[in-house]
Design a protein around this motif. Structure first.
Motif, short mmCIF file in Angstrom:
data_model
loop_
_atom_site.label_atom_id
_atom_site.label_comp_id
_atom_site.label_asym_id
_atom_site.label_seq_id
_atom_site.Cartn_x
_atom_site.Cartn_y
_atom_site.Cartn_z
N GLU A 62 0.83 -1.21 0.00
CA GLU A 62 0.00 0.00 0.00
C GLU A 62 0.86 1.26 0.00
OE1 GLU A 62 -2.59 -0.39 3.35
OE2 GLU A 62 -3.69 -2.09 2.47
N GLY A 63 1.96 1.19 -0.76
CA GLY A 63 2.81 2.36 -0.94
C GLY A 63 3.74 2.67 0.21
N GLN A 64 3.78 1.82 1.23
CA GLN A 64 4.62 2.07 2.41
C GLN A 64 5.68 0.97 2.55
OE1 GLN A 64 4.27 4.80 4.48
NE2 GLN A 64 2.69 5.51 3.04
N ILE A 65 6.90 1.38 3.02
CA ILE A 65 7.93 0.39 3.33
C ILE A 65 7.51 -0.38 4.58
CG2 ILE A 65 10.31 0.05 4.10
CD1 ILE A 65 11.18 2.34 2.39
N LYS A 66 7.41 -1.70 4.43
CA LYS A 66 6.98 -2.53 5.55
C LYS A 66 8.13 -3.36 6.13
CE LYS A 66 2.64 -1.39 5.53
NZ LYS A 66 2.02 -0.70 6.69
N GLY A 67 9.22 -3.45 5.40
CA GLY A 67 10.35 -4.22 5.88
C GLY A 67 11.54 -4.04 4.95
N ALA A 68 12.73 -4.41 5.44
CA ALA A 68 13.95 -4.28 4.65
C ALA A 68 14.90 -5.40 5.00
CB ALA A 68 14.60 -2.92 4.90
N ILE A 69 15.75 -5.73 4.04
CA ILE A 69 16.82 -6.71 4.23
C ILE A 69 18.02 -6.21 3.44
CG2 ILE A 69 16.25 -8.19 2.25
CD1 ILE A 69 16.69 -10.60 4.16
N TRP A 70 19.23 -6.45 3.95
CA TRP A 70 20.41 -5.88 3.29
C TRP A 70 21.45 -6.96 3.07
CZ3 TRP A 70 24.63 -2.37 5.85
CH2 TRP A 70 25.47 -1.85 4.85
N VAL A 71 21.84 -7.13 1.81
CA VAL A 71 22.99 -7.96 1.44
C VAL A 71 24.17 -6.99 1.30
CG1 VAL A 71 23.96 -9.60 -0.19
CG2 VAL A 71 21.49 -9.57 0.22
N GLN A 72 24.95 -6.88 2.38
CA GLN A 72 26.07 -5.93 2.40
C GLN A 72 27.25 -6.50 1.64
OE1 GLN A 72 28.01 -5.61 6.16
NE2 GLN A 72 29.64 -4.30 5.35
N PRO A 73 27.74 -5.80 0.61
CA PRO A 73 28.88 -6.32 -0.14
C PRO A 73 30.16 -6.28 0.69
CG PRO A 73 28.34 -4.10 -0.87
CD PRO A 73 27.26 -4.51 0.09
N LEU A 74 30.96 -7.33 0.57
CA LEU A 74 32.26 -7.42 1.23
C LEU A 74 33.32 -7.70 0.18
CD1 LEU A 74 31.33 -9.65 4.33
CD2 LEU A 74 31.55 -7.16 4.27
N PRO A 75 34.59 -7.51 0.52
CA PRO A 75 35.66 -7.82 -0.45
C PRO A 75 35.63 -9.28 -0.89
CG PRO A 75 36.52 -6.50 1.37
CD PRO A 75 35.13 -6.90 1.74
N GLU A 76 36.26 -9.55 -2.02
CA GLU A 76 36.41 -10.89 -2.57
C GLU A 76 35.07 -11.53 -2.91
OE1 GLU A 76 39.33 -10.73 -3.04
OE2 GLU A 76 40.19 -9.71 -1.31
N ASN A 77 34.09 -10.71 -3.32
CA ASN A 77 32.79 -11.21 -3.75
C ASN A 77 32.06 -11.97 -2.65
OD1 ASN A 77 30.83 -11.20 -5.78
ND2 ASN A 77 31.39 -13.25 -6.47
N MET A 78 32.26 -11.53 -1.40
CA MET A 78 31.53 -12.07 -0.26
C MET A 78 30.44 -11.06 0.12
SD MET A 78 33.19 -14.88 0.35
CE MET A 78 34.82 -15.58 0.02
N ALA A 79 29.60 -11.44 1.08
CA ALA A 79 28.55 -10.54 1.54
C ALA A 79 28.10 -10.95 2.93
CB ALA A 79 27.37 -10.54 0.57
N GLN A 80 27.48 -9.99 3.63
CA GLN A 80 26.87 -10.26 4.93
C GLN A 80 25.40 -9.90 4.85
OE1 GLN A 80 28.87 -8.66 8.35
NE2 GLN A 80 27.15 -9.03 9.73
N LEU A 81 24.56 -10.72 5.48
CA LEU A 81 23.12 -10.48 5.45
C LEU A 81 22.67 -9.83 6.75
CD1 LEU A 81 20.54 -11.02 3.74
CD2 LEU A 81 20.21 -13.07 5.17
N TRP A 82 21.88 -8.75 6.62
CA TRP A 82 21.29 -8.06 7.77
C TRP A 82 19.79 -8.27 7.70
CZ3 TRP A 82 24.58 -5.75 11.28
CH2 TRP A 82 25.90 -5.57 10.85
#
Length: 313
Positions: A62-82
């Motif tokens: 309904e046009g509102q942000i209800k949640g978020a998730i973040w795939v944070q980029p890390l060196p060497e093509n790795m990532a951390q999930l928030w």
């Protein structure tokens, strides 16, 4: 944008002007124990391009942000999930996790990991349902740098700066220390030695300033990686290990004493570390030195489709 029935949340890349609002929808933004880590992650993104922010995903309803998730980029093509905030509706969480997993696969991320605290809003079973692998259960310990283990006999160890070793010798030493190790075996099965080394560098801004190859009786027998954590007023024992032929002879006790001595000489009162819950010999050693558990976390990850890679120099 993902088109779906009106009853299903829409998930999309977060617009640049909505990043602050989206980041406040992350669990870590409201958890005192995770806020410092999130702040460090955001500082590393201070000059990031819009493309580097594409792992920040939001669910709209309904046009509102209800949640978020973040795939944070890390060196060497790795990532951390928030993860999203606690209390987000189940359908929102499922939609965000599906979108994040798809993003990781699309961008061929080698490993996207997270450490899940007991009070995390998303259960381990739910993450496994969405394709995450259980890599380890970690116990976080802290001890006083003034404590020392009793020794039956003196075992004089020498410390050579790790950075003075040629790269092939660094990798060979880490490989030898990791042989038959009880720590994070599934993680070692996923990542190459080069990728593991790159991960240690990513975790320690001062590396390899307090990293050492350990010598005894004229040969290199192990490794000791220490990392100052000024914001916490502690040092972290990132890695302490011996090659298989030198284990079980009391050198581990001497090496832990050496690590505590270095921290004390630097004016640090406390040393912290993480140990795999299944590594009973290491846990006993740390307990004998007065270390106590202050937290427990499970390490989970999405694994990329590629084989073990070589981290760039």
């Amino acid at each position: 944008m993902t088109h779906s029935p009106s009853s299903t949340p829409d998930v999309m890349l977060c617009p640049p002007d909505k990043r602050r609002e989206a980041l406040l929808q992350l669990a870590a933004a409201h958890d005192a124990e995770q806020q410092a880590a999130l702040s460090t992650a955001l500082k590393s993104m201070s000059t990031a391009s819009d493309e580097e922010w594409q792992g920040l995903l939001v669910s709209y309803q309904e046009g509102q942000i209800k949640g978020a998730i973040w795939v944070q980029p890390l060196p060497e093509n790795m990532a951390q999930l928030w993860l999203p905030l606690p209390g987000v509706e189940a359908e929102q969480i499922h939609a965000l996790l599906r979108a994040a997993h798809a993003w990781v696969k699309t961008h061929n991320i080698r490993l996207c990991h997270l450490e899940l605290p007991p009070q995390a809003c998303v259960s381990e079973a739910l993450l496994v349902e969405h394709g995450m692998l259980r890599l380890a259960c970690l116990e976080h310990l802290t001890g006083n740098s003034h404590r020392r283990l009793a020794m039956n006999e003196a075992m004089p160890l020498s410390l050579q700066p790790f950075g003075e070793l040629p790269e092939p010798e660094q990798l060979a030493l880490l490989a030898a220390v990791g042989q038959d190790s009880l720590d994070s075996r599934p993680l070692r099965d996923v990542l190459s030695i080069k990728e593991l080394l790159a991960g240690f560098y990513q975790q320690d801004p001062q590396a390899p300033q307090h990293w050492y190859a350990v010598g005894y009786q004229g040969g290199v027998v192990g490794v000791l990686l220490l990392a100052p954590r000024p914001a916490l007023g502690r040092w972290e024992l990132m890695l302490m290990g011996l090659i298989p032929g030198w284990r079980g002879q009391g050198l581990g006790r001497s090496l832990l004493n050496k690590a505590l001595e270095l921290a004390q000489q630097a004016g640090v009162q406390a040393v912290m570390l993480a140990v795999d819950n299944v590594n009973l010999p290491a846990k006993r050693l740390y307990q004998q030195a007065g270390f106590v558990r202050y937290a427990q976390q499970r390490l989970l990850a999405w694994k990329g489709d590629g084989e073990k890679g070589e981290a760039p120099k």
